[in-house]
Design an enzyme around this catalytic site. Structure first.
Site, short mmCIF file in Angstrom:
data_model
loop_
_atom_site.label_atom_id
_atom_site.label_comp_id
_atom_site.label_asym_id
_atom_site.label_seq_id
_atom_site.Cartn_x
_atom_site.Cartn_y
_atom_site.Cartn_z
N MET A 167 3.74 4.46 -3.21
CA MET A 167 2.43 5.01 -3.36
C MET A 167 1.94 4.55 -4.71
O MET A 167 2.72 4.60 -5.63
CB MET A 167 2.62 6.51 -3.24
CG MET A 167 1.47 7.44 -3.22
SD MET A 167 0.43 7.65 -4.61
CE MET A 167 1.46 8.11 -5.91
N PRO A 168 0.80 4.01 -4.86
CA PRO A 168 -0.37 4.01 -4.01
C PRO A 168 -0.21 3.20 -2.71
O PRO A 168 0.64 2.33 -2.61
CB PRO A 168 -1.44 3.36 -4.88
CG PRO A 168 -0.97 3.47 -6.27
CD PRO A 168 0.51 3.44 -6.18
N LEU A 169 -1.05 3.54 -1.77
CA LEU A 169 -1.15 2.80 -0.52
C LEU A 169 -2.30 1.83 -0.66
O LEU A 169 -3.44 2.23 -0.94
CB LEU A 169 -1.40 3.77 0.64
CG LEU A 169 -1.71 3.15 1.99
CD1 LEU A 169 -0.55 2.29 2.49
CD2 LEU A 169 -2.03 4.24 3.00
N MET B 226 0.01 -3.23 -10.17
CA MET B 226 0.12 -1.81 -9.88
C MET B 226 1.31 -1.20 -10.62
O MET B 226 1.20 -0.14 -11.24
CB MET B 226 0.25 -1.57 -8.38
CG MET B 226 0.21 -0.10 -8.01
SD MET B 226 0.76 0.19 -6.34
CE MET B 226 2.49 -0.20 -6.50
#
Length: 129
Positions: A1-3, A28
């Site tokens: 996560m994040p997606l 990310m």
């Protein structure tokens, strides 16, 4: 996560798509300080006419190399998001040949109760994460 839902125009070779995904993942991990194995990406390829990304009146044109990154995430600071945008845009330009004007982001935030990574548990709530 994040997606991450990554939308691109059809036609990139598999190796180019993998590199694009890697650039986004590395940004990310660094910008959001998440574990390396915290990787959830969905790439959807569209016919060029089915991925419409205009400029909202900013005065630039996009190409067939356009990339739309739609992210669902727990709350992140403005600074983290802006760092992520810059890192991805720079990385895609340097490593994938994607012009900065061809990269667009959309972020939706949710909370800990909105995530289950398996076993029917909300791991952020149970303390497993």
């Amino acid at each position: 996560m994040p997606l991450l839902n990554i939308h691109i125009v059809k036609g990139r070779p598999a190796k180019a798509v993998a590199e694009l995904q890697q650039v986004i993942h590395e940004a990310m991990v660094e910008a959001f300080q998440v574990p390396v194995r915290d990787r959830y990406q969905i790439v959807t390829e569209h016919e060029a006419t089915h991925l419409v990304m205009e400029d909202t009146g900013l005065g630039f044109e996009r190409t067939e190399q356009r990339v739309l990154i739609h992210m669902t995430t727990r709350p992140r600071s403005q600074e983290m998001k802006q760092t992520f945008y810059q890192m991805v845009t720079r990385g895609l330009a340097e490593r994938c040949g994607v012009a900065p004007e061809d990269v667009m982001f959309s972020v939706i935030e949710n909370s800990d109760v909105d995530w289950s990574f398996g076993f029917g548990k909300a791991q952020f709530l149970t303390g497993d994460l």
